[in-house]
Design a protein around this motif. Structure first.
Motif, short mmCIF file in Angstrom:
data_model
loop_
_atom_site.label_atom_id
_atom_site.label_comp_id
_atom_site.label_asym_id
_atom_site.label_seq_id
_atom_site.Cartn_x
_atom_site.Cartn_y
_atom_site.Cartn_z
N ARG A 6 14.53 2.19 4.95
CA ARG A 6 13.62 1.37 5.75
C ARG A 6 13.30 2.13 7.03
N LEU A 7 12.03 2.52 7.21
CA LEU A 7 11.68 3.46 8.26
C LEU A 7 11.10 2.82 9.51
N GLN A 8 10.30 1.78 9.34
CA GLN A 8 9.60 1.21 10.50
C GLN A 8 9.28 -0.25 10.23
N GLU A 9 9.52 -1.08 11.24
CA GLU A 9 9.16 -2.49 11.14
C GLU A 9 8.15 -2.85 12.22
N LEU A 10 7.07 -3.49 11.80
CA LEU A 10 6.04 -3.97 12.72
C LEU A 10 5.99 -5.49 12.60
N ARG A 11 5.33 -6.11 13.55
CA ARG A 11 5.24 -7.57 13.52
C ARG A 11 3.79 -8.01 13.60
N LEU A 12 3.37 -8.80 12.62
CA LEU A 12 2.03 -9.36 12.63
C LEU A 12 2.01 -10.62 13.50
N ARG A 13 1.10 -10.67 14.44
CA ARG A 13 1.04 -11.83 15.31
C ARG A 13 0.31 -13.00 14.67
N VAL A 16 7.58 -0.33 6.71
CA VAL A 16 7.30 0.91 5.99
C VAL A 16 8.62 1.42 5.40
N LEU A 17 8.58 1.75 4.10
CA LEU A 17 9.74 2.23 3.36
C LEU A 17 9.52 3.67 2.92
N SER A 18 10.61 4.38 2.70
CA SER A 18 10.52 5.70 2.09
C SER A 18 10.54 5.54 0.59
N SER A 46 0.85 -1.19 0.00
CA SER A 46 0.00 0.00 0.00
C SER A 46 0.88 1.24 0.00
N TRP A 47 0.36 2.34 -0.59
CA TRP A 47 1.10 3.58 -0.76
C TRP A 47 0.37 4.69 0.01
N SER A 48 1.11 5.47 0.78
CA SER A 48 0.51 6.53 1.58
C SER A 48 -0.06 7.63 0.68
N PRO A 49 -1.05 8.39 1.19
CA PRO A 49 -1.70 9.40 0.34
C PRO A 49 -0.79 10.53 -0.09
N ASP A 50 0.25 10.85 0.71
CA ASP A 50 1.16 11.92 0.31
C ASP A 50 2.31 11.40 -0.55
N GLY A 51 2.33 10.09 -0.82
CA GLY A 51 3.32 9.50 -1.70
C GLY A 51 4.67 9.21 -1.06
N ARG A 52 4.84 9.54 0.23
CA ARG A 52 6.17 9.41 0.86
C ARG A 52 6.47 8.00 1.34
N PHE A 53 5.43 7.22 1.66
CA PHE A 53 5.65 5.93 2.32
C PHE A 53 5.01 4.78 1.55
N ILE A 54 5.72 3.67 1.51
CA ILE A 54 5.21 2.42 0.96
C ILE A 54 5.27 1.38 2.07
#
Length: 334
Positions: free
Chosen positions: A282-289, A274-276, A255-263
């Motif tokens: 590489r900006l943020q890593e989350l973990r799906l349980r 989340v990528l720039s 998915s792509w953010s509405p301002d185009g900055r994040f994928i």
């Protein structure tokens, strides 16, 4: 920006929405960004009003529950526009289902009244849905690799096309006369409507292409595949301008953010990152349980990310799992 100055995603945090009794399998934001629809293995669709920040003072509950499907709700799509009043949901009967009657249907809902306005049965489980930008019709892809174009007002299939290769995702665009599909051939095919002829193919994956997402400008798309890579494409020039290949597992959701900055992307091993789109960082890593999800979605107005997950039922003694929706959101503006 968040509370951490100019740091991208500074101050972001995750909160969870609970209500579904089984795993959340699909989700979609309304065009005005005010409503989130979620579908589940409990055969229901829930509608939520979401605050676009992470500081929420009271428990959030869905404001509507739409019932009618008798199998897992497998795809959702809101009619384009600002009214958030029309929603399409698709279901898929799994091979392990104990139900005596399969439900591979597409339902159109009047969300204001909570009523189903039409039901169309398809030949197999439905895996993706996408609206035409003008709201006149929508496309539904099923597990038989059949794509159906449905007239929304008449609730009638006006065109059906069977692909020779396996197809995993569909998006309507970059114009109302084009469809894009993610293929087992490792490419994104851009099709002309109404003929379904392939205008061009974006070939960038060494294995199946599972997912795709388009920038708000409709000038770029990203694709993800079984080769554990994400490719960024310039549609005007039909070239790949960046590739991320640090993943260890197949990419299932994009998915792509509405301002185009994040994928944002998710893999089949429960990774969400989340990528720039600008720097490639590489900006943020989350973990799906809950393993993996095909469905992650940035809000179309706010930089708020929603994703399907599951968690231990806080009211259960047998450690059973219930559906959850993760909301990755910024701090509240002062």
């Amino acid at each position: 920006m968040g509370a951490d100055g100019d740091k991208p995603l500074g101050g972001y945090a995750v909160r969870e929405l609970l209500g579904h009794k089984r795993r959340v399998t699909t989700l979609a934001w309304s065009g005005n960004g005010k409503k989130l629809a979620t579908g589940s293995g409990d055969q229901s669709v829930r509608i939520w009003s979401i605050e676009p920040h992470c500081q929420v003072s009271r428990p959030e509950r869905s404001e509507q529950e739409l019932k009618g499907h008798t199998a897992t709700v497998s795809c959702l799509a809101w009619k384009p526009g600002n009214s958030a009043d029309t929603l399409v949901s698709g279901s898929a009967t799994t091979s392990s289902s104990k139900s005596s009657s399969a439900d591979n249907s597409i339902r159109q809902w009047d969300v204001r009244s909570g009523k189903c306005t039409s039901v169309i049965n398809t030949s197999a489980g439905n895996i993706a849905a996408a609206w035409c930008p003008d709201g006149s019709s929508y496309a539904v892809l099923n597990q038989d690799n059949v794509l159906s174009i449905i007239d929304a007002r008449k609730a009638k299939v006006v065109k059906s096309h069977k692909f020779p290769a396996e197809i995993y995702d569909v998006h309507w665009g970059p114009t109302p006369s084009h469809l894009m599909v993610a293929s087992e051939k490792g490419c994104v095919d851009v099709l002309s409507l109404p003929t379904m002829d392939v205008l061009w193919s974006l070939r960038g994956h060494a294995a199946q292409c599972f997912s795709l997402a388009m920038s708000r400008s409709q000038k770029y798309i990203v694709s993800g595949g079984a080769d554990a890579a994400v490719a960024l494409w310039d549609l005007d020039n039909q070239v790949c301008v960046r590739t991320w290949a640090h993943m260890d597992h197949p990419v299932r959701g994009l998915s792509w953010s509405p301002d185009g900055r994040f994928i944002a992307y998710s893999t089949d091993q429960g990774e969400l990152e989340v990528l720039s789109s600008v720097t490639g960082e590489r900006l943020q890593e989350l973990r799906l349980r809950g393993g993996f999800t095909d469905y992650i979605a940035w809000n179309p107005v706010y930089n708020v990310l929603a994703y399907c997950d599951e968690m231990l039922d806080p009211n259960s003694r047998d450690r059973s799992m219930v559906g959850a929706v993760g909301i990755f959101a910024p701090p509240k503006s002062s």
